[in-house]
Enzyme design. Structure first.
Site, short mmCIF file in Angstrom:
data_model
loop_
_atom_site.label_atom_id
_atom_site.label_comp_id
_atom_site.label_asym_id
_atom_site.label_seq_id
_atom_site.Cartn_x
_atom_site.Cartn_y
_atom_site.Cartn_z
N LYS A 1 0.89 -1.17 0.00
CA LYS A 1 0.00 0.00 0.00
C LYS A 1 0.92 1.21 0.00
O LYS A 1 1.58 1.51 1.00
CB LYS A 1 -0.90 0.00 1.24
N LYS B 1 -2.87 -1.94 7.74
CA LYS B 1 -1.85 -0.91 7.94
C LYS B 1 -0.86 -1.34 9.01
O LYS B 1 -1.27 -1.84 10.06
CB LYS B 1 -2.53 0.40 8.35
N CYS C 1 19.01 36.72 22.49
CA CYS C 1 19.54 38.08 22.58
C CYS C 1 18.73 38.98 23.51
O CYS C 1 19.14 40.10 23.80
CB CYS C 1 19.61 38.72 21.18
S1 IVH Z 1 -6.61 -0.52 -4.56
C1 IVH Z 1 -11.33 0.92 -4.28
N1 IVH Z 1 -4.07 -0.83 -4.19
O1 IVH Z 1 -4.96 3.51 -0.63
C2 IVH Z 1 -9.96 1.41 -4.09
N2 IVH Z 1 -5.07 1.14 -3.37
O2 IVH Z 1 -6.81 3.62 1.62
C3 IVH Z 1 -9.01 0.42 -4.63
N3 IVH Z 1 -3.51 2.69 -2.30
O3 IVH Z 1 -7.77 4.67 -2.37
C4 IVH Z 1 -7.66 0.83 -4.35
N4 IVH Z 1 -1.70 1.46 -2.60
O4 IVH Z 1 -5.39 5.50 -3.11
C5 IVH Z 1 -5.13 -0.04 -3.99
N5 IVH Z 1 -1.79 -1.25 -3.96
C6 IVH Z 1 -2.84 -0.45 -3.77
C7 IVH Z 1 -2.73 0.78 -3.12
C8 IVH Z 1 -3.88 1.57 -2.93
C9 IVH Z 1 -2.18 2.59 -2.11
C10 IVH Z 1 -4.35 3.81 -1.86
C11 IVH Z 1 -5.47 4.13 -2.82
C12 IVH Z 1 -6.71 3.84 -2.04
C13 IVH Z 1 -6.25 4.04 -0.63
C14 IVH Z 1 -7.14 3.32 0.33
#
Ligand code: IVH
Length: 676
Positions: free
Chosen positions: A119, A317, A414
């Protein structure tokens, strides 16, 4: 009468909504969040739980029902073909297991293969390609509509204007994250600090801040990347699973995540998440979690969506590295430009591989907002392995002996009164001879990136200022053997070396001197641009704000700051003393190349339509020739370069009576032919 419990829940929900809205505003609109993602998630989670327990409290405009903020006003708006949803997220492995079991219940008897991806901690964007050509790039905005940031996105090297391969899909709406590399972030902050500008808190904020820039020339200099992870729509390609889709994106020349894992059971998912945790620190971008997604598009369809997120994906996370410690006191640091910054002095504590004993508290408002007091027990977080921050106060551990913080009314270095600079939330000491400021200025002047005076480090600066030998930068050139010999523990050899280094610094090129004197907003890049433009100091000192604004890399704010600096009598006197001391004010600089003035230098361009070369390459050629490139037509535009099928920008340029050039005319001009 409503029962007590409900009344309490309703009140709390109201408070939470307001708080969440405020944080959303800071995160999405201002790109300057004041709490960590985890703290934000905690607030949101509390509201979700409250609404689940009391469904009557749920409203359609509750932040639990929407994704982010509203788009900015300055950019054109783009409506996403399908809403850009968010993901359900969790910090618990347990809940990842529940997520998988829930899907198994919805698809009884079926095997459900999933992928696990990094992510990426960046800014979500959406790009539309038609017949392989980029049509636009937009930010998420409120999920339905976002900012048109095409010009900015095109400055990113990972993003092709035209998809690779002979048969790209007829239509491809791809989504991904714009990130700033960890290394690039460190460098950018170093540069900003040197230029006396506020630093960014983490790579994500600086990526967001960069995308919000209206001038793509600024964005171009930021070390951004874009990694794609999903598509919103695709026509004219046959893919059935996520892995196939990623391979297709890759074939099209779009960057995908560094590594993906596959799993078919809850246990395998957890294993993959843990493996990713071990390797993610080696990625060039920040990775704050793992995304688990169902492979099969047919299964995704059957699982469906809630109003906010898909049921077929979840984000896990990672806990940021945190530690509890005691805040012993809050001290004040006086910076080079006189800004007073409160700093937390901590009981040393080990977080993410190093010992932390101090953490900046940024400014007075920040301390008040978090209600941080001397003597508090606090939680330190090293977000994204970067700057340690105080993220939480353990108020329940207070004894009553804690001391509230107040910004002093006098400079601690100062003793002169300080002034409040309301616009920048800064409190400043304006005494030009404040010893703390002199020390910081001298350190900056002598450091490697500026005048490069070896031996004039922090300790020597401290010594020469506290002995009263240096009160202004030019006093450096009056240092003698006899003066230095009175400083304890300073040997003959180091005195000789230091004096030789000071002497050698007189020959440094003009840009180093310009950078070294520390004009507000003027970093190394701007200093180089000034030196390349003026060659010597005198015409620069005489330049008007308008003259300065026209120089590429300078602009309005920086131009005004330079002008103001040289208007100041004390600064001019100091420059004269530096001249007398024999410093190179440009006359003997062999390294400044004299660039012939081209018809392009000083002009501002907007590029539109289809051209024979990628737009970014043409933009670069204009910049090389001393011109500027802007994303939209305005009164400041000198020329519009219009390729084939130029649309609304051409119309607007004609309306404004602007000079419009075709590609051939442009080529002639850049080759050195005279443009009219
Ligand atoms: S899939 C329906 N894959 O994290 C949304 N999102 O907290 C599908 N993000 O909105 C998103 N890495 O902006 C996806 N490998 C990844 C990601 C990712 C970062 C972001 C994205 C998403 C947000 C969600």
């Amino acid at each position: 009468m409503p029962d007590k419990d409900f009344e309490k829940a309703s009140k709390r929900a109201g408070v939470l909504r307001r708080e969440i809205e405020e944080h959303n505003q800071r995160y999405y609109q201002e790109a300057a969040p004041t709490i960590s993602d985890q703290e934000f998630d905690k607030l949101l989670r509390e509201l979700v739980d409250l609404e689940a327990a009391h469904p009557e409290l749920k409203t359609p405009d509750s932040p639990t029902q929407r994704v982010g903020g509203k788009p900015l006003e300055e950019f054109a708006q783009i409506t996403h073909r399908t809403p850009m949803q968010s993901l359900d997220n969790t910090y618990s492995e347990e809940e990842v297991g529940e997520f998988y079991r829930r899907m198994q219940k919805l698809l009884p008897g079926a095997e459900i293969p999933v992928v696990i991806e990094p992510k990426v901690d960046g800014v979500a964007v959406c790009l539309l390609y038609e017949n392989g050509e980029l049509q636009y790039a937009a930010t998420r905005g409120d999920g339905t509509m976002g900012d048109d940031v095409t010009q900015n996105i095109l400055t990113i090297r990972d993003v092709p204007r035209k998809l690779k391969g002979a048969h790209p899909p007829r239509l491809l709406e791809v989504r991904g994250e714009v990130y700033m590399t960890k290394e690039g972030f460190r460098k950018l902050n170093e540069e900003r600090q040197e230029a006396g500008l506020p630093t960014f808190a983490n790579p994500r904020n600086s990526a967001a801040g960069s995308l919000k820039q209206l001038d793509p020339a600024i964005v171009r200099k930021r070390p951004l990347g874009l990694v794609f992870h999903i598509f919103g729509a695709m026509e004219g390609a046959d893919v059935e699973t996520h892995s196939e889709a990623l391979q297709l994106l890759k074939r099209c020349g779009l960057q995908i995540g560094e590594k993906i894992w596959k799993a078919k059971t809850g246990a395998e998912i957890i294993e993959a998440i843990r493996e990713l945790d071990k390797v993610r620190h080696d990625f060039v971008y920040e990775t704050d979690g793992a995304v688990v997604k169902v492979e099969s598009f047919a299964q995704r369809e059957r699982l469906g969506y809630t109003s906010k997120s898909p049921r077929w994906a979840m984000a896990y996370k990672y806990q940021p590295d945190r530690a509890e410690t005691k805040l012993k006191s809050i001290t004040i640091q006086v910076g080079r430009t006189g800004v007073l910054t409160p700093v937390a002095e901590l009981e040393p504590v080990f977080v993410s591989g190093s010992t932390v004993a101090r953490a900046t508290l940024h400014n007075e408002e920040e301390v008040a907002r978090k209600d941080i007091r001397e003597g508090d027990t606090v939680i330190i977080e090293k977000a994204g392995e970067v700057i340690p921050a105080v993220v939480e106060v353990k108020k329940e551990l207070r004894t009553g002996a804690e001391k509230e913080f107040k910004m002093p009314s006098k400079c601690p270095a100062c003793g002169e009164p300080v002034f409040r600079d309301t616009e920048q939330v800064a409190v400043r000491c304006i005494n030009a001879s404040c010893p703390a400021q002199i020390k910081r200025r001298l350190e900056h002047f002598a450091h490697r990136g500026a005048m490069d005076i070896e031996g004039m480090g922090e300790a020597m600066v401290e010594a020469v200022v506290s002995h009263g030998f240096v009160r202004a930068l030019d006093d450096l050139y009056d240092l003698t053997h006899d003066k230095l010999a009175t400083i304890p523990r300073t040997g003959e050899k180091s005195i000789a070396n230091l004096l030789a280094a000071i002497e050698a610094s007189k020959e440094r090129p003009l840009w180093r001197l310009l950078f070294g004197i520390g004009i507000l907003h003027v970093g190394a890049t701007a200093s180089r641009a000034l030196a390349a433009h003026f060659h010597t100091l005198d015409p620069l000192m005489a330049a008007t704000v308008e003259d300065l604004e026209r120089i590429p890399d300078i602009g309005e704010v920086v131009g005004a700051s330079i002008h103001q600096y040289f208007q100041d009598r004390k600064n001019r006197e100091m420059i004269e003393r530096l001249r007398k001391a024999g410093l190179n004010l440009g006359e003997k600089d062999p390294r400044v190349e004299k660039k012939a003035d081209t018809a392009i230098s000083g002009t501002t361009w907007v590029i539109t339509g289809t051209l024979s070369q990628p737009r970014e390459e043409i933009a670069e050629a204009i910049r090389q020739a001393g011109g500027k490139v802007s994303g939209s037509v305005s009164k400041k535009t000198t020329y519009l370069l219009a390729g084939e099928e130029a649309g609304s920008k051409l119309e607007k340029a004609k309306e404004l009576g602007m000079k419009v050039l075709g590609e051939q005319e442009f080529r002639a001009m850049i080759k050195g032919g005279q443009g009219s």
